[in-house]
Design a protein around this motif. Structure first.
Motif, PDB file in Angstrom:
ATOM      1  N   ARG A  64       0.785  -1.239   0.000  1.00 47.72           N
ATOM      2  CA  ARG A  64       0.000   0.000   0.000  1.00 47.72           C
ATOM      3  C   ARG A  64       0.816   1.288   0.000  1.00 47.72           C
ATOM      4  NH1 ARG A  64      -5.585  -0.284   2.358  1.00 47.72           N
ATOM      5  NH2 ARG A  64      -6.175  -2.457   2.111  1.00 47.72           N
ATOM      6  N   GLY A  65       2.063   1.242   0.314  1.00 50.45           N
ATOM      7  CA  GLY A  65       2.865   2.452   0.405  1.00 50.45           C
ATOM      8  C   GLY A  65       3.349   2.987  -0.936  1.00 50.45           C
ATOM      9  N   TYR A  66       2.834   2.464  -2.030  1.00 49.85           N
ATOM     10  CA  TYR A  66       3.316   2.837  -3.368  1.00 49.85           C
ATOM     11  C   TYR A  66       2.174   3.212  -4.300  1.00 49.85           C
ATOM     12  CZ  TYR A  66       7.767   0.897  -1.952  1.00 49.85           C
ATOM     13  OH  TYR A  66       8.941   0.660  -1.284  1.00 49.85           O
ATOM     14  N   SER A 104      13.297   4.473  -2.874  1.00 50.45           N
ATOM     15  CA  SER A 104      13.442   4.644  -1.419  1.00 50.45           C
ATOM     16  C   SER A 104      13.595   6.091  -0.983  1.00 50.45           C
ATOM     17  CB  SER A 104      14.621   3.815  -0.905  1.00 50.45           C
ATOM     18  OG  SER A 104      15.834   4.305  -1.459  1.00 50.45           O
ATOM     19  N   THR A 105      14.098   6.958  -1.865  1.00 54.39           N
ATOM     20  CA  THR A 105      14.280   8.370  -1.503  1.00 54.39           C
ATOM     21  C   THR A 105      13.147   9.244  -2.037  1.00 54.39           C
ATOM     22  OG1 THR A 105      15.634   8.748  -3.468  1.00 54.39           O
ATOM     23  CG2 THR A 105      16.798   8.139  -1.434  1.00 54.39           C
ATOM     24  N   GLY A 106      12.093   8.614  -2.539  1.00 56.28           N
ATOM     25  CA  GLY A 106      10.953   9.372  -3.049  1.00 56.28           C
ATOM     26  C   GLY A 106      10.978   9.624  -4.538  1.00 56.28           C
ATOM     27  N   ARG A 138       3.604   9.733  -0.562  1.00 60.29           N
ATOM     28  CA  ARG A 138       4.161  10.717   0.365  1.00 60.29           C
ATOM     29  C   ARG A 138       3.794  10.321   1.798  1.00 60.29           C
ATOM     30  NH1 ARG A 138       5.827  14.007  -3.443  1.00 60.29           N
ATOM     31  NH2 ARG A 138       4.471  14.703  -5.107  1.00 60.29           N
ATOM     32  N   GLY A 139       4.794  10.420   2.652  1.00 61.19           N
ATOM     33  CA  GLY A 139       4.595  10.067   4.061  1.00 61.19           C
ATOM     34  C   GLY A 139       4.749   8.582   4.354  1.00 61.19           C
ATOM     35  N   SER A 140       5.038   7.753   3.332  1.00 63.11           N
ATOM     36  CA  SER A 140       5.244   6.318   3.568  1.00 63.11           C
ATOM     37  C   SER A 140       6.691   6.073   3.961  1.00 63.11           C
ATOM     38  CB  SER A 140       4.931   5.514   2.296  1.00 63.11           C
ATOM     39  OG  SER A 140       3.579   5.593   2.008  1.00 63.11           O
TER      40      SER A 140
END
Length: 141
Positions: A64-66, A104-106, A138-140
Motif C-alpha cells: 500500500r505504500g506505493y 526509497s528516496t521518493g 508521500r509520508g510512507s
C-alpha cells in the motif's frame, strides 16, 4: 478478474496468478466478439490481455505504500492470432527489490517490461511492452 466485463466480453481469462504475485498468465479464446473481418484476433483484445498485469504484480508485491501506474504501452503484431492465445507476465521478487531501492528516496521509477503473446503451438503472435510508473506515497516509510 474473470468477472470483469472488459475481459469477459473480449474472451480473455486469467488462468493463473502466482501466490507471491510474481507472475500472471492470461488466455484469449478467439470468438465472434473478438475477431476481425479477417478471422484473426482483434488488436485491442491482444493489448488488453497484458493490461494491467505488470502494474498489478508490482502493486501487490510492493504493498500500500506505493503508487503504481501503467504509463505507456507498445504492441508489435508478429503473426495473425488464431485459436487460443496465451501471455505470461513476470515480475520476479528481485526486480521488485530493485524498484524498492530506486524509490526509497521518493524518486519515481519508470521501466519497460516485455512479454509475448503466443498461439497454442507457442508461435509468437505479438510482442508487447508496457512501461510502469512507481513512486512511494508521500509520508510512507
Amino acid at each position: 478478474m474473470n468477472l470483469w466485463p472488459t475481459y469477459r466480453c473480449a474472451g480473455i481469462k486469467v488462468v493463473h496468478i502466482a501466490d507471491d504475485w510474481s507472475s500472471a498468465t492470461v488466455r484469449l479464446k478467439l470468438g465472434p466478439l473478438n475477431r476481425t473481418i479477417f478471422g484473426t484476433a482483434f488488436g485491442g483484445s491482444l493489448s488488453a490481455m497484458t493490461d494491467p498485469f505488470f502494474t498489478l504484480l508490482a502493486l501487490k508485491q510492493l504493498g500500500r505504500g506505493y503508487i503504481v501506474w501503467d504509463k505507456a504501452a507498445e504492441i508489435e503484431f508478429v503473426s495473425p492470432g488464431r485459436g487460443t492465445l496465451t501471455s505470461t507476465m513476470t515480475l520476479p521478487p528481485e526486480e521488485v527489490a530493485r524498484i524498492r531501492a530506486a524509490t526509497s528516496t521518493g524518486e519515481k521509477f519508470l521501466k519497460w517490461y516485455a512479454t509475448s503473446i503466443v498461439d497454442a503451438e507457442g508461435r509468437p503472435v505479438a510482442k508487447v511492452r508496457r512501461q510502469i510508473y512507481v513512486r512511494r506515497k508521500r509520508g510512507s516509510c
